[in-house]
Design an enzyme around this catalytic site. Structure first.
Site, PDB file in Angstrom:
ATOM      1  N   PRO A  88       0.827  -1.214   0.000  1.00  0.00           N
ATOM      2  CA  PRO A  88       0.000   0.000   0.000  1.00  0.00           C
ATOM      3  C   PRO A  88       0.861   1.264   0.000  1.00  0.00           C
ATOM      4  O   PRO A  88       0.457   2.293  -0.513  1.00  0.00           O
ATOM      5  CB  PRO A  88      -0.797  -0.116   1.300  1.00  0.00           C
ATOM      6  CG  PRO A  88      -0.753  -1.546   1.670  1.00  0.00           C
ATOM      7  CD  PRO A  88       0.544  -2.082   1.161  1.00  0.00           C
ATOM      8  N   GLU A 115       1.660  -6.443   8.649  1.00  0.00           N
ATOM      9  CA  GLU A 115       1.984  -5.006   8.583  1.00  0.00           C
ATOM     10  C   GLU A 115       3.133  -4.763   7.610  1.00  0.00           C
ATOM     11  O   GLU A 115       3.606  -3.646   7.484  1.00  0.00           O
ATOM     12  CB  GLU A 115       2.374  -4.497   9.976  1.00  0.00           C
ATOM     13  CG  GLU A 115       1.261  -4.623  11.002  1.00  0.00           C
ATOM     14  CD  GLU A 115      -0.062  -4.113  10.472  1.00  0.00           C
ATOM     15  OE1 GLU A 115      -1.042  -4.882  10.452  1.00  0.00           O
ATOM     16  OE2 GLU A 115      -0.126  -2.947  10.031  1.00  0.00           O
ATOM     17  N   ARG A 157       0.858  -8.816 -21.088  1.00  0.00           N
ATOM     18  CA  ARG A 157       0.095  -8.503 -22.309  1.00  0.00           C
ATOM     19  C   ARG A 157       0.873  -7.573 -23.228  1.00  0.00           C
ATOM     20  O   ARG A 157       0.555  -7.422 -24.392  1.00  0.00           O
ATOM     21  CB  ARG A 157      -1.258  -7.900 -21.984  1.00  0.00           C
ATOM     22  CG  ARG A 157      -1.223  -6.544 -21.313  1.00  0.00           C
ATOM     23  CD  ARG A 157      -2.629  -6.069 -20.989  1.00  0.00           C
ATOM     24  NE  ARG A 157      -3.369  -5.690 -22.183  1.00  0.00           N
ATOM     25  CZ  ARG A 157      -3.263  -4.500 -22.776  1.00  0.00           C
ATOM     26  NH1 ARG A 157      -2.405  -3.602 -22.323  1.00  0.00           N
ATOM     27  NH2 ARG A 157      -3.984  -4.202 -23.835  1.00  0.00           N
ATOM     28  N   ASP A 172      -4.010   0.730 -26.616  1.00  0.00           N
ATOM     29  CA  ASP A 172      -4.999   0.547 -25.552  1.00  0.00           C
ATOM     30  C   ASP A 172      -5.118   1.820 -24.700  1.00  0.00           C
ATOM     31  O   ASP A 172      -4.361   2.750 -24.852  1.00  0.00           O
ATOM     32  CB  ASP A 172      -4.665  -0.687 -24.716  1.00  0.00           C
ATOM     33  CG  ASP A 172      -3.361  -0.518 -23.959  1.00  0.00           C
ATOM     34  OD1 ASP A 172      -2.875  -1.477 -23.378  1.00  0.00           O
ATOM     35  OD2 ASP A 172      -2.824   0.612 -23.976  1.00  0.00           O
TER      36      ASP A 172
HETATM   37  C1  LIG Z   1       4.537  -5.531   1.792  1.00  0.00           C
HETATM   38  O1  LIG Z   1       3.676  -5.460   2.890  1.00  0.00           O
HETATM   39  C2  LIG Z   1       2.329  -5.549   2.694  1.00  0.00           C
HETATM   40  C3  LIG Z   1       1.494  -5.385   3.792  1.00  0.00           C
HETATM   41  C4  LIG Z   1       0.114  -5.497   3.650  1.00  0.00           C
HETATM   42  C5  LIG Z   1      -0.440  -5.783   2.407  1.00  0.00           C
HETATM   43  C6  LIG Z   1       0.386  -5.937   1.307  1.00  0.00           C
HETATM   44  C7  LIG Z   1      -0.208  -6.239  -0.014  1.00  0.00           C
HETATM   45  O2  LIG Z   1      -0.235  -5.117  -0.883  1.00  0.00           O
HETATM   46  C8  LIG Z   1      -1.354  -4.293  -0.808  1.00  0.00           C
HETATM   47  O3  LIG Z   1      -2.167  -4.391   0.080  1.00  0.00           O
HETATM   48  C9  LIG Z   1      -1.504  -3.290  -1.889  1.00  0.00           C
HETATM   49  C10 LIG Z   1      -0.675  -3.140  -2.973  1.00  0.00           C
HETATM   50  N1  LIG Z   1      -1.178  -2.122  -3.705  1.00  0.00           N
HETATM   51  N2  LIG Z   1      -2.267  -1.625  -3.088  1.00  0.00           N
HETATM   52  C11 LIG Z   1      -2.487  -2.328  -1.966  1.00  0.00           C
HETATM   53  C12 LIG Z   1       1.783  -5.827   1.430  1.00  0.00           C
END
Ligand SMILES: COc1cccc(COC(=O)c2cn[nH]c2)c1
Length: 242
Positions: A88, A115, A157, A172
């Site tokens: 995230p 986390e 793709r 695209d």
């Molecule tokens: C690397 O640590 C973590 C922790 C928690 C979740 C995640 C998975 O990725 C997402 O949640 C994500 C990716 N792009 N938008 C959301 C990874």
């Protein structure tokens, strides 16, 4: 292109071997290897996470396990990798990122959960290889596996030979920085709704203008940020109405 994915849920990535990617894999265009992170644990519970230093909720993925896993996976193929960690907190993954990744010989995906992964893992490998923390959107998933499916599909793709119809990748949506406008096919009238006249006129100039107007209109309405980001010279006099 070689793709490695390190995850505690290798089964989640099974779809990478199906359909579009299945054909690409059969044709040898893409080689996908899945690795279970727990293979590099040494305790009976196969522990991959631990409590966060500094306290707070949730757990953090342990650096030792990730270090042993990534050392082994990276060493398993001679092609130099780009490490990709879906998160995230990552930089936005866009069509431009997909185009850049499509030129790579090898992508190694680290699927985090909880986390996140101890920061020292990214810091350590960043000294030897390009490491990208990428976000596919502003929301939080349980783990990186779904993001890997999204990223791999967007990249694969673009590889020559993966798509049946190569023209569509070049033209695209997002290729000209605008959203795609509406599309229509037969029948000419469906539930009382007719296809816009211009599209059946055979006047290719008018059709191109109509399509661009619809793309500009839709982009202005749904994604004004994309319109604002367009380089000045990409909008001609006729576009100024949006
Ligand atoms: C690397 O640590 C973590 C922790 C928690 C979740 C995640 C998975 O990725 C997402 O949640 C994500 C990716 N792009 N938008 C959301 C990874």
């Amino acid at each position: 292109m070689r793709i490695d994915v390190v995850t505690i849920f290798p089964g989640y990535l099974a779809p990478l071997r199906e359909s579009l990617l299945g054909r690409a894999a059969d044709a040898g265009l893409i080689e996908v290897a899945l690795h279970d992170l727990r293979s590099w644990t040494h305790d009976v519970h196969q522990t991959v996470d631990d409590a966060p230093y500094g306290g707070g909720p949730g757990m953090v993925m342990r650096p030792q396990v990730w270090g042993e896993a990534l050392d082994a996976v990276i060493a398993s193929d001679s092609r130099p990798p780009r490490l990709v960690v879906p998160a995230p907190a990552g930089r936005s993954f866009t069509q431009a990122t997909a185009r850049a990744y499509a030129t790579e010989q090898r992508l190694v995906f680290a699927c985090g959960r909880y986390e996140g992964i101890d920061q020292r893992v990214v810091d350590h490998y960043s000294r030897q290889f390009p490491v990208d923390e990428v976000s596919i959107g502003d929301y939080v998933l349980v783990g990186g596996e779904a993001a890997v499916l999204v990223i791999v599909e967007a990249v694969a793709r673009l590889l020559p030979g993966v798509l049946g119809n190569p023209r569509s990748a070049a033209e695209d949506s997002f290729s000209d920085g605008l959203l795609e406008g509406p599309a229509y096919t037969r029948p000419e009238v469906w539930r009382g709704q007719a296809v816009p006249e211009v599209l059946r006129s055979g006047n290719h100039g008018a059709i191109a203008r109509w399509r661009r107007d619809r793309a500009l209109e839709r982009t202005a309405k749904r994604r004004p940020d994309l319109l604002a980001a367009l380089p000045e010279d990409r909008l001609d006099a006729a576009d100024q109405a949006f």
